[in-house]
Structure formats: structure tokens, C-alpha cells
Design a protein around this motif. Sequence first.
Motif, PDB file in Angstrom:
ATOM      1  N   VAL A  17       0.714  -1.145   0.231  1.00 53.03           N
ATOM      2  CA  VAL A  17       0.048   0.085  -0.032  1.00 53.03           C
ATOM      3  C   VAL A  17       0.834   1.134   0.063  1.00 53.03           C
ATOM      4  O   VAL A  17       0.291   2.446  -0.117  1.00 53.03           O
ATOM      5  CB  VAL A  17      -0.986   0.018   1.311  1.00 53.03           C
ATOM      6  CG1 VAL A  17      -1.838  -1.108   1.020  1.00 53.03           C
ATOM      7  CG2 VAL A  17      -0.200   0.266   2.530  1.00 53.03           C
ATOM      8  N   ALA A  18       2.265   1.166   0.021  1.00 52.11           N
ATOM      9  CA  ALA A  18       2.951   2.366   0.348  1.00 52.11           C
ATOM     10  C   ALA A  18       2.941   3.244  -1.029  1.00 52.11           C
ATOM     11  O   ALA A  18       3.039   4.581  -0.802  1.00 52.11           O
ATOM     12  CB  ALA A  18       4.486   2.099   0.437  1.00 52.11           C
ATOM     13  N   TYR A  19       2.880   2.534  -2.112  1.00 54.53           N
ATOM     14  CA  TYR A  19       2.633   3.279  -3.150  1.00 54.53           C
ATOM     15  C   TYR A  19       1.540   4.506  -3.507  1.00 54.53           C
ATOM     16  O   TYR A  19       1.377   5.364  -4.302  1.00 54.53           O
ATOM     17  CB  TYR A  19       2.634   2.347  -4.388  1.00 54.53           C
ATOM     18  CG  TYR A  19       1.581   1.809  -4.714  1.00 54.53           C
ATOM     19  CD1 TYR A  19       0.325   2.139  -5.795  1.00 54.53           C
ATOM     20  CD2 TYR A  19       1.297   0.521  -3.991  1.00 54.53           C
ATOM     21  CE1 TYR A  19      -0.892   1.352  -5.645  1.00 54.53           C
ATOM     22  CE2 TYR A  19      -0.190  -0.258  -4.076  1.00 54.53           C
ATOM     23  CZ  TYR A  19      -1.024   0.299  -5.063  1.00 54.53           C
ATOM     24  OH  TYR A  19      -2.311  -0.410  -5.195  1.00 54.53           O
ATOM     25  N   LEU A  20       0.224   3.989  -2.603  1.00 55.18           N
ATOM     26  CA  LEU A  20      -0.755   4.844  -2.484  1.00 55.18           C
ATOM     27  C   LEU A  20      -0.632   6.194  -1.740  1.00 55.18           C
ATOM     28  O   LEU A  20      -1.434   7.083  -1.715  1.00 55.18           O
ATOM     29  CB  LEU A  20      -1.834   4.164  -2.146  1.00 55.18           C
ATOM     30  CG  LEU A  20      -2.338   2.843  -2.915  1.00 55.18           C
ATOM     31  CD1 LEU A  20      -3.355   2.197  -1.761  1.00 55.18           C
ATOM     32  CD2 LEU A  20      -2.943   3.360  -4.164  1.00 55.18           C
ATOM     33  N   PHE A  21       0.624   6.309  -1.052  1.00 56.88           N
ATOM     34  CA  PHE A  21       0.703   7.574  -0.238  1.00 56.88           C
ATOM     35  C   PHE A  21       2.167   8.489  -0.631  1.00 56.88           C
ATOM     36  O   PHE A  21       3.066   7.745  -1.093  1.00 56.88           O
ATOM     37  CB  PHE A  21       1.072   7.058   1.207  1.00 56.88           C
ATOM     38  CG  PHE A  21      -0.300   6.331   1.912  1.00 56.88           C
ATOM     39  CD1 PHE A  21      -0.961   7.294   2.563  1.00 56.88           C
ATOM     40  CD2 PHE A  21      -0.153   4.954   1.727  1.00 56.88           C
ATOM     41  CE1 PHE A  21      -2.096   6.532   3.136  1.00 56.88           C
ATOM     42  CE2 PHE A  21      -1.612   4.513   2.312  1.00 56.88           C
ATOM     43  CZ  PHE A  21      -2.402   5.103   2.972  1.00 56.88           C
ATOM     44  N   THR A  22       1.708   9.473  -0.578  1.00 60.22           N
ATOM     45  CA  THR A  22       3.093  10.704  -0.785  1.00 60.22           C
ATOM     46  C   THR A  22       3.554  11.512   0.337  1.00 60.22           C
ATOM     47  O   THR A  22       2.274  11.939   0.850  1.00 60.22           O
ATOM     48  CB  THR A  22       2.743  11.319  -2.058  1.00 60.22           C
ATOM     49  OG1 THR A  22       2.139  10.630  -3.165  1.00 60.22           O
ATOM     50  CG2 THR A  22       3.650  12.529  -2.158  1.00 60.22           C
ATOM     51  N   LYS A  23       4.594  11.453   0.820  1.00 53.05           N
ATOM     52  CA  LYS A  23       5.034  12.414   1.813  1.00 53.05           C
ATOM     53  C   LYS A  23       4.878  14.008   1.446  1.00 53.05           C
ATOM     54  O   LYS A  23       5.497  14.236   0.430  1.00 53.05           O
ATOM     55  CB  LYS A  23       6.293  12.178   2.514  1.00 53.05           C
ATOM     56  CG  LYS A  23       6.892  12.846   3.539  1.00 53.05           C
ATOM     57  CD  LYS A  23       8.125  12.236   4.152  1.00 53.05           C
ATOM     58  CE  LYS A  23       8.553  12.715   5.474  1.00 53.05           C
ATOM     59  NZ  LYS A  23       9.824  12.194   5.860  1.00 53.05           N
ATOM     60  N   ARG A  24       4.114  14.724   2.131  1.00 49.24           N
ATOM     61  CA  ARG A  24       4.054  16.216   1.680  1.00 49.24           C
ATOM     62  C   ARG A  24       3.774  16.979   3.176  1.00 49.24           C
ATOM     63  O   ARG A  24       3.295  16.508   4.164  1.00 49.24           O
ATOM     64  CB  ARG A  24       2.888  16.336   0.740  1.00 49.24           C
ATOM     65  CG  ARG A  24       1.491  16.177   1.313  1.00 49.24           C
ATOM     66  CD  ARG A  24       0.503  16.379   0.043  1.00 49.24           C
ATOM     67  NE  ARG A  24      -0.803  16.502   0.749  1.00 49.24           N
ATOM     68  CZ  ARG A  24      -1.903  16.588  -0.047  1.00 49.24           C
ATOM     69  NH1 ARG A  24      -1.823  16.457  -1.243  1.00 49.24           N
ATOM     70  NH2 ARG A  24      -3.330  16.496   0.183  1.00 49.24           N
ATOM     71  N   GLY A  25       3.947  18.305   2.996  1.00 57.27           N
ATOM     72  CA  GLY A  25       3.401  19.180   4.164  1.00 57.27           C
ATOM     73  C   GLY A  25       2.012  19.444   4.011  1.00 57.27           C
ATOM     74  O   GLY A  25       1.279  19.952   2.900  1.00 57.27           O
ATOM     75  N   GLU A  26       1.222  19.732   4.951  1.00 55.83           N
ATOM     76  CA  GLU A  26       0.026  20.282   4.923  1.00 55.83           C
ATOM     77  C   GLU A  26      -0.193  21.159   6.143  1.00 55.83           C
ATOM     78  O   GLU A  26      -0.204  20.989   7.073  1.00 55.83           O
ATOM     79  CB  GLU A  26      -1.019  19.060   5.113  1.00 55.83           C
ATOM     80  CG  GLU A  26      -1.023  17.898   3.988  1.00 55.83           C
ATOM     81  CD  GLU A  26      -2.084  17.046   3.921  1.00 55.83           C
ATOM     82  OE1 GLU A  26      -2.359  16.298   3.071  1.00 55.83           O
ATOM     83  OE2 GLU A  26      -2.840  16.920   5.261  1.00 55.83           O
TER      84      GLU A  26
END
Length: 249
Positions: A130-139
Motif C-alpha cells: 500500500v505504500a505506493y498509494l501515499f506521498t509524503k508532503r506538508g499540509e
Amino acid sequence: MAGHSKWANIKHRKARQDAVRGKIFTKIIREIVSAAKQGDPDPDKNPRLRAVIEKALSVNMTRDTINRAVDRGTGGGDNENMEEVSYEGYGVGGVAVLVETMTDNLNRTVSEVRHAFTKNDGNLGTSGSVAYLFTKRGEITFNDVSLEDEVMLVALDAGAVDIENDGESLLVITEWESFGQVQDALNAAGLVSDNAEVTMSPSTTAEIDNVDDAEKIMKMIDMLEDADDVQEVYTNVSFSADVMAQLEA
């Protein structure tokens, strides 16, 4: 995005409540120590450390406590045997779950994580499932949508990627490495956010429109977050308006 916003509010409120009970302080301190140990002790030169400090401040951790954790990281010793490991799996309704841990005992950690999944009709998956479904970002979130023009002008000029307005809140999206500089620019302009964090954002969502399933997801998240070795839990869950109303009742 409105449903996501409400779910985020529940999540952040819970984090603040947990902090009052002292549940997450130890985890955040551990993460500060690790970030300082693996990078520069100056948060302006260490995006990961800066992000963790923002998280610590959001739950009212004192500067003295933060500074002591940074000193522990740069001084060595603590966290020396800690290993950072991620686990992936699915909850009911096909909800993707990404669990970040920091542990000195892999057997203990995987046992606790697997138990939380299976106890709530979920399945622990393999690495990459499932890791490919998530992107590290600032919110960076503002609950006052009337600030959109001001926020947009400052944030985009400081390097933000996008601004989203769902009618209830503004969401400033940044690359995770530039999160600190965008946050600083907004603060300098007198635009203080209601929440700011570096997170793992899902590219797709799994909507839950059944209260029983929603409660299982919430219980699984609670069990995972209660585990001492778990640092963060990310999901792509989206609750329907009816489910949200019942959860908030």
C-alpha cells in the motif's frame, strides 16, 4: 475533501487529547532524538527535525523538552538500537493502512501490529502493498476560508505546491522538504494556521458508509496508536456524511 477535513479534525482533536494524557509525548521525543541523531541538529537545515518539532509544538510540548530531546540525539546513546520499520495492510472496506514504527524488538512490534489488524477484520500485507498509494508532503490547514487570497499569495510565493478550498477549510500543500519555509512565511505574515504537519497523503480514498465498519477502522487505528512502538498511522479512509454525523454524535 469536506469529509477528509472532518476526519482530519477528529484525528487532530484526538492527538491533542492523547497529549494531555501524556500518551504521545514519549513517541514524539523518540522521533526528535532520531531525527537529530541522523541529521543536522539545526531544524532549519534538517527538514525532518523541523517537521517533528512542529508536531511537538502542536500538542503543546515545551521548548525545553524539545531542546533536551535534540541534545539527546546529538549526544548519542539514546535510541542507538532503535530501528525504523514500516508495516502495510488493509482494514475493512479495502482501507489502506501504513504504520510507521520505531523499535528495538521487531518480534514484539510486528506481533502488536498484526494483532490490531486481525482483531478488527484487517490484514497485514507485504512490503510495498500500500505504500505506493501515499506521498509524503506538508499540509497546513486554516479553518477560515475568507483568508484564501492572503494565504495563497504568501504560500505560493514561499514555495507551496497548491492551495485547496473545500468550502470549510483551506489546505496549503507543500513538498515535505519546504514545509518549514512555507510555515515560516505564513507566520511572518500573521497567518497562523489551525494545524500544520508533514504527513503521508493518499492518492485515492476508500469510502466507508457503514457505521459498524467505521467503528472497526477507528478501533484498529486506536489499537495501533496505543502500541508503544508505533509512531504514526496513515490511512486513506473517507467516511460518508452519514457516518461522520454518527461518529461525531
